[in-house]
Design an enzyme around this catalytic site. Sequence first.
Site, mmCIF file in Angstrom:
data_model
loop_
_atom_site.group_PDB
_atom_site.id
_atom_site.type_symbol
_atom_site.label_atom_id
_atom_site.label_comp_id
_atom_site.label_asym_id
_atom_site.label_seq_id
_atom_site.Cartn_x
_atom_site.Cartn_y
_atom_site.Cartn_z
ATOM 1 N N PRO A 84 -13.344 7.928 4.728
ATOM 2 C CA PRO A 84 -12.784 9.044 3.960
ATOM 3 C C PRO A 84 -11.953 10.021 4.771
ATOM 4 C CG PRO A 84 -15.144 9.355 4.290
ATOM 5 C CD PRO A 84 -14.821 7.960 4.761
ATOM 6 N N GLY A 85 -11.959 9.887 6.099
ATOM 7 C CA GLY A 85 -11.103 10.748 6.904
ATOM 8 C C GLY A 85 -9.630 10.414 6.782
ATOM 9 N N ARG B 69 -7.045 -11.453 9.532
ATOM 10 C CA ARG B 69 -6.940 -10.040 9.164
ATOM 11 C C ARG B 69 -6.071 -9.328 10.189
ATOM 12 N NH1 ARG B 69 -7.838 -9.653 3.925
ATOM 13 N NH2 ARG B 69 -10.027 -9.684 3.281
ATOM 14 N N GLU C 33 -9.928 4.897 -0.378
ATOM 15 C CA GLU C 33 -10.528 3.646 -0.856
ATOM 16 C C GLU C 33 -12.008 3.834 -1.182
ATOM 17 O OE1 GLU C 33 -11.162 -1.008 0.552
ATOM 18 O OE2 GLU C 33 -10.563 0.504 2.013
ATOM 19 N N ALA D 130 -13.880 -10.588 -1.507
ATOM 20 C CA ALA D 130 -13.495 -9.219 -1.860
ATOM 21 C C ALA D 130 -12.100 -9.194 -2.465
ATOM 22 C CB ALA D 130 -13.550 -8.312 -0.635
ATOM 23 N N GLU E 272 -11.330 -17.310 -4.214
ATOM 24 C CA GLU E 272 -11.576 -17.398 -2.782
ATOM 25 C C GLU E 272 -12.607 -18.447 -2.385
ATOM 26 O OE1 GLU E 272 -12.325 -13.695 -0.858
ATOM 27 O OE2 GLU E 272 -10.504 -12.737 -1.625
ATOM 28 N N ARG F 130 -2.368 16.332 6.294
ATOM 29 C CA ARG F 130 -3.165 15.129 6.424
ATOM 30 C C ARG F 130 -2.430 13.952 5.785
ATOM 31 N NH1 ARG F 130 -5.292 17.816 9.564
ATOM 32 N NH2 ARG F 130 -7.493 18.427 9.765
ATOM 33 N N PHE G 36 0.844 -1.182 0.000
ATOM 34 C CA PHE G 36 0.000 0.000 0.000
ATOM 35 C C PHE G 36 0.884 1.239 0.000
ATOM 36 C CE2 PHE G 36 -2.873 -3.063 2.239
ATOM 37 C CZ PHE G 36 -3.822 -3.147 1.234
ATOM 38 N N GLU H 193 0.365 -15.753 -2.068
ATOM 39 C CA GLU H 193 0.031 -14.446 -1.507
ATOM 40 C C GLU H 193 -0.278 -14.536 -0.011
ATOM 41 O OE1 GLU H 193 -3.116 -12.754 -3.823
ATOM 42 O OE2 GLU H 193 -2.066 -13.035 -5.728
#
Length: 209
Positions: free
Chosen positions: A132-133, A76, A137, A93, A114, A48, A26, A160
């Site tokens: 969104p703060g 996760r 995504e 997902a 999956e 920010r 990421f 992976e």
Amino acid sequence: MTDLDPRFTQDDVEILERETPFQGFFRVDALTLRHRQYEGGWGKPIRRELFVRPRAAAVLPYDPVRGEILLVEQFRVGALEWRTSPWCLELIAGLADKDGESAEDLIRREAVEEAGLTLGVMETVAQYMPSPGGTDERLHVFVGQADLEGAGGIFGCPDEGEDIRALTVPVAQIPELLVSGRVDNAASLIALQWLLLHRNELDVRWGAA
């Protein structure tokens, strides 16, 4: 213009500086910016951090003939610190990592990887920003028609680090599942509640009623 319409647009934000202090699987950007304010004029510069993620998609497979859904369970890392078990029950997902791939094509590919599923008709549930703060995504959530006879098992791409358990659940158990807190991620909660609200009309359209 009504009170619910936004007062400002992208033109009312000025990015003064943009850095990328981290780039791995990421990316994190650091933005110094200012924006217009409700009482007029420009606000002072603010900094920010932005967690940059590719667009994503998720699907709740639903078998209207059997009255079942399919969920997947996997580890996760974001649930590691505060949850009794960091193995989360959720939708199929994935992230858009192929150029030109639509959200629907992406999620059909992920369903095979999956859960070994080939999806039929797809219905959009919602498109939303999870947080969104701090991240850009955007997630496209579907319900997908599926034949769940014999479905379930262990799937994922070992290269992976994926180790995914797929399991079927009767639709009649969804209310109990929601109350139990076993499902606690936004996309899954949205899709499960949407199916409860729209199941009858979906069954008519998909020929199960």
